[in-house]
Design a protein around this motif. Structure first.
Motif, PDB file in Angstrom:
ATOM      1  N   SER A  58       0.819  -1.211   0.000  1.00 50.03           N
ATOM      2  CA  SER A  58       0.000   0.000   0.000  1.00 50.03           C
ATOM      3  C   SER A  58       0.855   1.265   0.000  1.00 50.03           C
ATOM      4  O   SER A  58       2.030   1.254   0.383  1.00 50.03           O
ATOM      5  CB  SER A  58      -0.925   0.013   1.212  1.00 50.03           C
ATOM      6  OG  SER A  58      -0.183   0.239   2.401  1.00 50.03           O
ATOM      7  N   TYR A  59       0.248   2.349  -0.399  1.00 47.46           N
ATOM      8  CA  TYR A  59       0.894   3.660  -0.442  1.00 47.46           C
ATOM      9  C   TYR A  59       1.459   4.035   0.926  1.00 47.46           C
ATOM     10  O   TYR A  59       2.519   4.644   1.016  1.00 47.46           O
ATOM     11  CB  TYR A  59      -0.137   4.702  -0.912  1.00 47.46           C
ATOM     12  CG  TYR A  59       0.404   6.094  -1.060  1.00 47.46           C
ATOM     13  CD1 TYR A  59       1.148   6.458  -2.179  1.00 47.46           C
ATOM     14  CD2 TYR A  59       0.165   7.062  -0.091  1.00 47.46           C
ATOM     15  CE1 TYR A  59       1.639   7.737  -2.329  1.00 47.46           C
ATOM     16  CE2 TYR A  59       0.652   8.346  -0.223  1.00 47.46           C
ATOM     17  CZ  TYR A  59       1.389   8.677  -1.343  1.00 47.46           C
ATOM     18  OH  TYR A  59       1.883   9.949  -1.478  1.00 47.46           O
ATOM     19  N   ALA A  60       0.780   3.641   2.000  1.00 43.87           N
ATOM     20  CA  ALA A  60       1.220   3.963   3.361  1.00 43.87           C
ATOM     21  C   ALA A  60       2.599   3.395   3.665  1.00 43.87           C
ATOM     22  O   ALA A  60       3.346   3.955   4.475  1.00 43.87           O
ATOM     23  CB  ALA A  60       0.219   3.441   4.389  1.00 43.87           C
ATOM     24  N   ASN A  61       2.984   2.292   3.018  1.00 43.48           N
ATOM     25  CA  ASN A  61       4.244   1.601   3.302  1.00 43.48           C
ATOM     26  C   ASN A  61       5.357   1.940   2.305  1.00 43.48           C
ATOM     27  O   ASN A  61       6.456   1.432   2.418  1.00 43.48           O
ATOM     28  CB  ASN A  61       4.010   0.084   3.321  1.00 43.48           C
ATOM     29  CG  ASN A  61       5.164  -0.681   3.914  1.00 43.48           C
ATOM     30  OD1 ASN A  61       5.781  -0.269   4.888  1.00 43.48           O
ATOM     31  ND2 ASN A  61       5.475  -1.817   3.312  1.00 43.48           N
ATOM     32  N   LEU A  62       5.079   2.788   1.343  1.00 47.82           N
ATOM     33  CA  LEU A  62       6.053   3.102   0.303  1.00 47.82           C
ATOM     34  C   LEU A  62       6.655   4.486   0.507  1.00 47.82           C
ATOM     35  O   LEU A  62       5.943   5.454   0.786  1.00 47.82           O
ATOM     36  CB  LEU A  62       5.401   3.036  -1.078  1.00 47.82           C
ATOM     37  CG  LEU A  62       4.859   1.679  -1.495  1.00 47.82           C
ATOM     38  CD1 LEU A  62       4.123   1.784  -2.825  1.00 47.82           C
ATOM     39  CD2 LEU A  62       5.960   0.643  -1.578  1.00 47.82           C
ATOM     40  N   PHE A  63       7.978   4.560   0.347  1.00 47.02           N
ATOM     41  CA  PHE A  63       8.711   5.807   0.511  1.00 47.02           C
ATOM     42  C   PHE A  63       9.853   5.851  -0.479  1.00 47.02           C
ATOM     43  O   PHE A  63      10.275   4.826  -0.998  1.00 47.02           O
ATOM     44  CB  PHE A  63       9.277   5.913   1.938  1.00 47.02           C
ATOM     45  CG  PHE A  63       8.210   5.962   2.986  1.00 47.02           C
ATOM     46  CD1 PHE A  63       7.663   7.168   3.368  1.00 47.02           C
ATOM     47  CD2 PHE A  63       7.738   4.792   3.557  1.00 47.02           C
ATOM     48  CE1 PHE A  63       6.656   7.216   4.324  1.00 47.02           C
ATOM     49  CE2 PHE A  63       6.729   4.824   4.506  1.00 47.02           C
ATOM     50  CZ  PHE A  63       6.188   6.042   4.900  1.00 47.02           C
ATOM     51  N   ILE A  64      10.387   7.043  -0.685  1.00 47.09           N
ATOM     52  CA  ILE A  64      11.589   7.159  -1.497  1.00 47.09           C
ATOM     53  C   ILE A  64      12.790   7.235  -0.576  1.00 47.09           C
ATOM     54  O   ILE A  64      12.721   7.796   0.512  1.00 47.09           O
ATOM     55  CB  ILE A  64      11.545   8.380  -2.445  1.00 47.09           C
ATOM     56  CG1 ILE A  64      11.346   9.671  -1.664  1.00 47.09           C
ATOM     57  CG2 ILE A  64      10.470   8.217  -3.484  1.00 47.09           C
ATOM     58  CD1 ILE A  64      12.225  10.777  -2.138  1.00 47.09           C
ATOM     59  N   VAL A  65      13.864   6.622  -1.005  1.00 46.23           N
ATOM     60  CA  VAL A  65      15.116   6.633  -0.249  1.00 46.23           C
ATOM     61  C   VAL A  65      16.270   6.633  -1.243  1.00 46.23           C
ATOM     62  O   VAL A  65      16.102   6.283  -2.410  1.00 46.23           O
ATOM     63  CB  VAL A  65      15.233   5.410   0.691  1.00 46.23           C
ATOM     64  CG1 VAL A  65      14.159   5.418   1.765  1.00 46.23           C
ATOM     65  CG2 VAL A  65      15.191   4.108  -0.075  1.00 46.23           C
TER      66      VAL A  65
END
Length: 183
Positions: A58-65
C-alpha cells in the motif's frame, strides 16, 4: 501497487524529498533514489497472505530513499520506535502506524522464522560462512523452484544474497531461452 512515474513523484512529495532512512535530502532525479517498502515485502513472500500483501504494497508503506540507503536497509525489520521516529507528516505517520499495528503479528512470525533459521546456521552466512548478526541476515530459499518455508530457508549476508539473486536470474533466463528454443 504499480509504481508509475506519477506514483514515484507522489512518493517524492510525500516526504518533501527527504530520505526516511538517512534523513538527508534527495535530488528529484529517479536515478538517485528508489522506492522503499518500510516494512519489507519479504514478509508476505515468506508468509503468503493476500491481506498482508495488500497492506505491505500500500501507499502507506512506500517511501523514497537513496539507492545506497535502500541497499543498506535490505530486508531489516523496522521497530515501532523507528516508525515513531520517522519525520513524516502526521497523516502519513498515522497511516503507517495503523498498517504496522495491523501486520505486527506477521512481522513477529517472520522474525521468529528468520531467527530460527539463523540459529540453525549458528549465526553464519550459509554461503560465505562469515558470522553475521540477525539484522544482517537475509532469508533466501535453498531451492528457488520449491516454495518458501522453514525447511527451504537459509540466511545469507547481503553480499551473498545479491550474488545468489544474480546467479538465479541468469539461470532463469537460460531456462526460459531453452523453453522457447533460443539457445
Amino acid at each position: 501497487m504499480i509504481i508509475t512515474e506519477t506514483v514515484k513523484q507522489q512518493l517524492y512529495e510525500k516526504t518533501a524529498g527527504w530520505c526516511i532512512i538517512c534523513d538527508k535530502r534527495i535530488a528529484n532525479s529517479t536515478h538517485q533514489w528508489s522506492v522503499e517498502h518500510f516494512i519489507p515485502r519479504a514478509i508476505y513472500k515468506w508468509l503468503p497472505n493476500a491481506t498482508l500483501k495488500k497492506n505491505l504494497e500500500s501507499y502507506a508503506n512506500l517511501f523514497i530513499v537513496h539507492i545506497a540507503c535502500n541497499n543498506f536497509k535490505d530486508s531489516s525489520l523496522p521497530t515501532l520506535n523507528q516508525l515513531q521516529a520517522l519525520k513524516l507528516q502526521d497523516r502519513d505517520k498515522k497511516h503507517l502506524l495503523t498498517m504496522y499495528i495491523t501486520v505486527e503479528t506477521d512481522i513477529q512470525a517472520y522474525r521468529v522464522l528468520k531467527q530460527s533459521v539463523w540459529n540453525r546456521q549458528l549465526c553464519k552466512c550459509l554461503s560465505c560462512q562469515k558470522m553475521m548478526s540477525l539484522s544482517e541476515a537475509t532469508l533466501r530459499r535453498f531451492d528457488s523452484e520449491q516454495p518458501r518455508g522453514h525447511d527451504n530457508a537459509m540466511c545469507v549476508c547481503f553480499g551473498c544474497s545479491i550474488k545468489l539473486a544474480k546467479q538465479r536470474n541468469k539461470s532463469r533466463k537460460t531456462r526460459q531461452a531453452v523453453c522457447v528454443g533460443q539457445v
